[in-house]
Write a protein that holds these residues in place. Structure first.
Motif, PDB file in Angstrom:
ATOM      1  N   ALA A 204       0.826  -1.214   0.000  1.00 45.09           N
ATOM      2  CA  ALA A 204       0.000   0.000   0.000  1.00 45.09           C
ATOM      3  C   ALA A 204       0.859   1.262   0.000  1.00 45.09           C
ATOM      4  O   ALA A 204       0.449   2.298  -0.527  1.00 45.09           O
ATOM      5  N   THR A 205       2.052   1.209   0.560  1.00 43.21           N
ATOM      6  CA  THR A 205       2.943   2.370   0.556  1.00 43.21           C
ATOM      7  C   THR A 205       3.339   2.732  -0.861  1.00 43.21           C
ATOM      8  O   THR A 205       3.380   3.902  -1.236  1.00 43.21           O
ATOM      9  N   THR A 206       3.604   1.729  -1.696  1.00 43.28           N
ATOM     10  CA  THR A 206       3.953   1.975  -3.088  1.00 43.28           C
ATOM     11  C   THR A 206       2.820   2.701  -3.797  1.00 43.28           C
ATOM     12  O   THR A 206       3.042   3.682  -4.504  1.00 43.28           O
ATOM     13  N   LYS A 207       1.604   2.241  -3.599  1.00 40.64           N
ATOM     14  CA  LYS A 207       0.450   2.879  -4.236  1.00 40.64           C
ATOM     15  C   LYS A 207       0.327   4.327  -3.787  1.00 40.64           C
ATOM     16  O   LYS A 207       0.080   5.227  -4.593  1.00 40.64           O
ATOM     17  N   GLY A 208       0.525   4.594  -2.524  1.00 42.58           N
ATOM     18  CA  GLY A 208       0.476   5.955  -2.009  1.00 42.58           C
ATOM     19  C   GLY A 208       1.552   6.838  -2.614  1.00 42.58           C
ATOM     20  O   GLY A 208       1.314   8.007  -2.927  1.00 42.58           O
ATOM     21  N   ASN A 209       2.747   6.286  -2.808  1.00 38.54           N
ATOM     22  CA  ASN A 209       3.838   7.046  -3.415  1.00 38.54           C
ATOM     23  C   ASN A 209       3.538   7.373  -4.875  1.00 38.54           C
ATOM     24  O   ASN A 209       3.784   8.495  -5.332  1.00 38.54           O
ATOM     25  N   VAL A 210       3.002   6.407  -5.611  1.00 35.87           N
ATOM     26  CA  VAL A 210       2.646   6.637  -7.017  1.00 35.87           C
ATOM     27  C   VAL A 210       1.554   7.705  -7.097  1.00 35.87           C
ATOM     28  O   VAL A 210       1.628   8.618  -7.929  1.00 35.87           O
ATOM     29  N   LEU A 211       0.566   7.628  -6.231  1.00 35.97           N
ATOM     30  CA  LEU A 211      -0.512   8.614  -6.218  1.00 35.97           C
ATOM     31  C   LEU A 211       0.037  10.006  -5.885  1.00 35.97           C
ATOM     32  O   LEU A 211      -0.348  11.000  -6.512  1.00 35.97           O
ATOM     33  N   ALA A 212       0.935  10.095  -4.916  1.00 36.89           N
ATOM     34  CA  ALA A 212       1.519  11.391  -4.552  1.00 36.89           C
ATOM     35  C   ALA A 212       2.265  12.004  -5.737  1.00 36.89           C
ATOM     36  O   ALA A 212       2.149  13.205  -5.993  1.00 36.89           O
ATOM     37  N   LEU A 213       3.019  11.197  -6.469  1.00 41.13           N
ATOM     38  CA  LEU A 213       3.722  11.701  -7.651  1.00 41.13           C
ATOM     39  C   LEU A 213       2.736  12.176  -8.722  1.00 41.13           C
ATOM     40  O   LEU A 213       2.951  13.211  -9.356  1.00 41.13           O
ATOM     41  N   ALA A 214       1.650  11.435  -8.906  1.00 46.53           N
ATOM     42  CA  ALA A 214       0.638  11.817  -9.901  1.00 46.53           C
ATOM     43  C   ALA A 214      -0.028  13.137  -9.515  1.00 46.53           C
ATOM     44  O   ALA A 214      -0.270  13.988 -10.372  1.00 46.53           O
ATOM     45  N   LYS A 215      -0.294  13.319  -8.239  1.00 39.83           N
ATOM     46  CA  LYS A 215      -0.916  14.564  -7.786  1.00 39.83           C
ATOM     47  C   LYS A 215       0.030  15.754  -7.950  1.00 39.83           C
ATOM     48  O   LYS A 215      -0.415  16.875  -8.161  1.00 39.83           O
ATOM     49  N   LEU A 216       1.319  15.517  -7.866  1.00 40.04           N
ATOM     50  CA  LEU A 216       2.299  16.582  -8.102  1.00 40.04           C
ATOM     51  C   LEU A 216       2.426  16.879  -9.598  1.00 40.04           C
ATOM     52  O   LEU A 216       2.568  18.032 -10.011  1.00 40.04           O
ATOM     53  N   GLY A 217       2.389  15.840 -10.400  1.00 39.13           N
ATOM     54  CA  GLY A 217       2.626  16.001 -11.847  1.00 39.13           C
ATOM     55  C   GLY A 217       1.438  16.474 -12.648  1.00 39.13           C
ATOM     56  O   GLY A 217       1.591  17.273 -13.574  1.00 39.13           O
ATOM     57  N   ALA A 218       0.243  16.005 -12.325  1.00 38.83           N
ATOM     58  CA  ALA A 218      -0.935  16.306 -13.136  1.00 38.83           C
ATOM     59  C   ALA A 218      -1.187  17.811 -13.312  1.00 38.83           C
ATOM     60  O   ALA A 218      -1.446  18.251 -14.435  1.00 38.83           O
ATOM     61  N   PRO A 219      -1.097  18.628 -12.279  1.00 42.54           N
ATOM     62  CA  PRO A 219      -1.353  20.061 -12.489  1.00 42.54           C
ATOM     63  C   PRO A 219      -0.331  20.728 -13.416  1.00 42.54           C
ATOM     64  O   PRO A 219      -0.614  21.752 -14.025  1.00 42.54           O
ATOM     65  N   ARG A 220       0.831  20.146 -13.555  1.00 44.26           N
ATOM     66  CA  ARG A 220       1.876  20.723 -14.397  1.00 44.26           C
ATOM     67  C   ARG A 220       1.691  20.359 -15.880  1.00 44.26           C
ATOM     68  O   ARG A 220       2.353  20.924 -16.742  1.00 44.26           O
ATOM     69  N   VAL A 221       0.800  19.429 -16.147  1.00 44.07           N
ATOM     70  CA  VAL A 221       0.564  18.990 -17.514  1.00 44.07           C
ATOM     71  C   VAL A 221      -0.244  20.035 -18.286  1.00 44.07           C
ATOM     72  O   VAL A 221      -0.054  20.213 -19.478  1.00 44.07           O
ATOM     73  N   ARG A 222      -1.110  20.734 -17.643  1.00 48.51           N
ATOM     74  CA  ARG A 222      -1.969  21.732 -18.309  1.00 48.51           C
ATOM     75  C   ARG A 222      -1.177  22.835 -18.948  1.00 48.51           C
ATOM     76  O   ARG A 222      -0.222  23.312 -18.626  1.00 48.51           O
TER      77      ARG A 222
END
Length: 109
Positions: free
Chosen positions: A91-109
Motif C-alpha cells: 500500500a505504501t507503493t500505491k500511495g507514493n505513485v498517487l503522490a507523484l501523480a498529484k504533483l505532476g498532473a497540475p503541471r501537464v496543463r
C-alpha cells in the motif's frame, strides 16, 4: 518516498516523452507523457477490465493498474507514472505513485 531520486534518463519513444529515474535504493520510476483523448483513454481502461481501479481527484480522470502504475488524463495529454518493480501488495507503493501523480498532473496543463 523515503529515498533519493537521481537525474532522469530520457527514453526514445515514437510520440510524447518518457523518462526513467533511478532511486537511491536501486528501483526505477518511469514517467511518460503523450497525447490522448477521452475516448482512447477510456478504451485503454476498458481493455484492462477489472485490473483498472478508478482514482478520483487526479487530473480529468485517472486509474491505477495494479498499485505500481497510474494513468492520468489531463485534457489531451496522458501522464503515466509507475514503479519498475513488482510490488502489487504494498500500500505504501500505491500511495507514493498517487503522490507523484498529484504533483505532476497540475503541471501537464
Amino acid at each position: 518516498m523515503g529515498t533519493g531520486i537521481r537525474d532522469g534518463e530520457p527514453q526514445a519513444v515514437p510520440e510524447g516523452t518518457e523518462c526513467r529515474f533511478r532511486l537511491s535504493n536501486g528501483d526505477w520510476v518511469h514517467v511518460a507523457l503523450g497525447p490522448t483523448d477521452a475516448k482512447t483513454f477510456a478504451q485503454v481502461r476498458k481493455l484492462l477490465g477489472t485490473q483498472a481501479e478508478i482514482q478520483a481527484g487526479v487530473g480529468d480522470e485517472a486509474f491505477f493498474w495494479g498499485n505500481v502504475r497510474i494513468h492520468v488524463r489531463v485534457g489531451t495529454q496522458s501522464l503515466i507514472i509507475g514503479f519498475a518493480r513488482n510490488d502489487q501488495g504494498n500500500a505504501t507503493t500505491k500511495g507514493n505513485v498517487l503522490a507523484l501523480a498529484k504533483l505532476g498532473a497540475p503541471r501537464v496543463r
